[in-house]
Design an enzyme around this catalytic site. Sequence first.
Site, PDB file in Angstrom:
ATOM      1  N   GLY A 177      -5.559   0.000  -4.830  1.00 12.95           N
ATOM      2  CA  GLY A 177      -6.272  -1.126  -5.414  1.00 12.95           C
ATOM      3  C   GLY A 177      -6.192  -1.123  -6.925  1.00 12.95           C
TER       4      GLY A 177
ATOM      5  N   ASP B 274      -3.505   6.860  -1.787  1.00 12.64           N
ATOM      6  CA  ASP B 274      -4.777   6.466  -2.377  1.00 12.64           C
ATOM      7  C   ASP B 274      -4.484   5.805  -3.719  1.00 12.64           C
ATOM      8  OD1 ASP B 274      -7.473   6.139  -2.543  1.00 12.64           O
ATOM      9  OD2 ASP B 274      -7.963   8.260  -2.750  1.00 12.64           O
TER      10      ASP B 274
ATOM     11  N   HIS C  68       0.839  -1.207   0.000  1.00  8.75           N
ATOM     12  CA  HIS C  68       0.000   0.000   0.000  1.00  8.75           C
ATOM     13  C   HIS C  68       0.877   1.260   0.000  1.00  8.75           C
ATOM     14  CE1 HIS C  68      -4.316  -0.666   0.064  1.00  8.75           C
ATOM     15  NE2 HIS C  68      -4.516   0.549   0.560  1.00  8.75           N
TER      16      HIS C  68
END
Length: 377
Positions: free
Chosen positions: A200, A197, A193
């Site tokens: 995904g 943002d 991660h």
Amino acid sequence: MLFPTPRLTANDERVLAEIDAAREDLRLAVRSTPAKWTDGLRRFLAADAVAASNSIEGFRVSTVDVADLMDGERDVDVTEENRDETLAYQRMMTYIQSLHEAPDFAYSKGFLNALHWMLQGHHHTRRRPAGQWRPGPVYVTDARDPSIASYTAPAAEEVPGLMTELVDRLNEDDATHPVVRAAMAHLHLVSIHPWADGNGRMSRSLQTLVTARSGVLSPEFSSIEAWLGRPGNTWEYYRVLTARGATYLPDQDVGEWVRFNLVASHQQTQSVQRRLERSARVLVELDRFAGQSGLDQRMVTALHDVALSGRVRRARYEHAENLSRQQAQRDLRDLVALRILESVGRTRSRYYTPGESFPAEALDAARTPFALTDPYA
């Protein structure tokens, strides 16, 4: 430390062999089909992947609207936010599609950050920078209760080292099967991660690129993003991802994640095969109808789009048949006059849908659902 690639079972190896065989069959089928018809399928699959991957993150735009936005249509009935997210993801994916056969290609941290800027640059702020590693902690919250962290990513100071390890892994020329290699790339990136943002979508697009770089199929035909975006599959996707634990614990067996991705690759390949076959059946019916009705053969292109996606716009037909604007408009007006098509909207927002005289056999062929098999069942 990254997740170790799990040892495959005999069943896993069988499924991988089936995927390889199906993708080779699909490659040969695409090569033997005129580009005029496969281009439409490529466009649909690219739009479907963008629509699906964005929908996982809550940006909901239909596949047909995404296709129109990708074609440069401005009068598409979507919110500004959804338009921005669609076009940003489409630009990034267009670049990725151009890389699947690029010579002298190598993964790097700079390359991944550049992709992230394409995706998230319109959201760039000092606190949530685009194209740069996150400056602080990041959490994936529970879908039912955003006050609960279902996953806590590694500390920000660990990100540069983990990303160096990931890039080195991606550039290794090992014997791992491309489908497994791509699934592991997805898992590594989404678990690290590294950005504030967009993690995904970045992880899913990286999986698409790693798969396509294997050289069998172009990204539109090999991406599993559309499969992941189907509601039931999205739920299972989140379940398998959260099974890795509430924190970064790379020293574990992730065989379930790999098997989930093998099912996704197997079923998405089935889906693309069925769509190609469906397209051919529709074309046969429309060719017959055009011959019986005395229509110019080029009009079949517009009718084919309408049968498969529900509508066509003038610019799309004009480009597909290399017509002048006036010729495309005249053809579509003639089809409306014959009630084969129906005009919806005005001026630049106008599109065309099936009319009362549209051949029912073609619509039946286009709308008949197909079944997918579970390779592990």
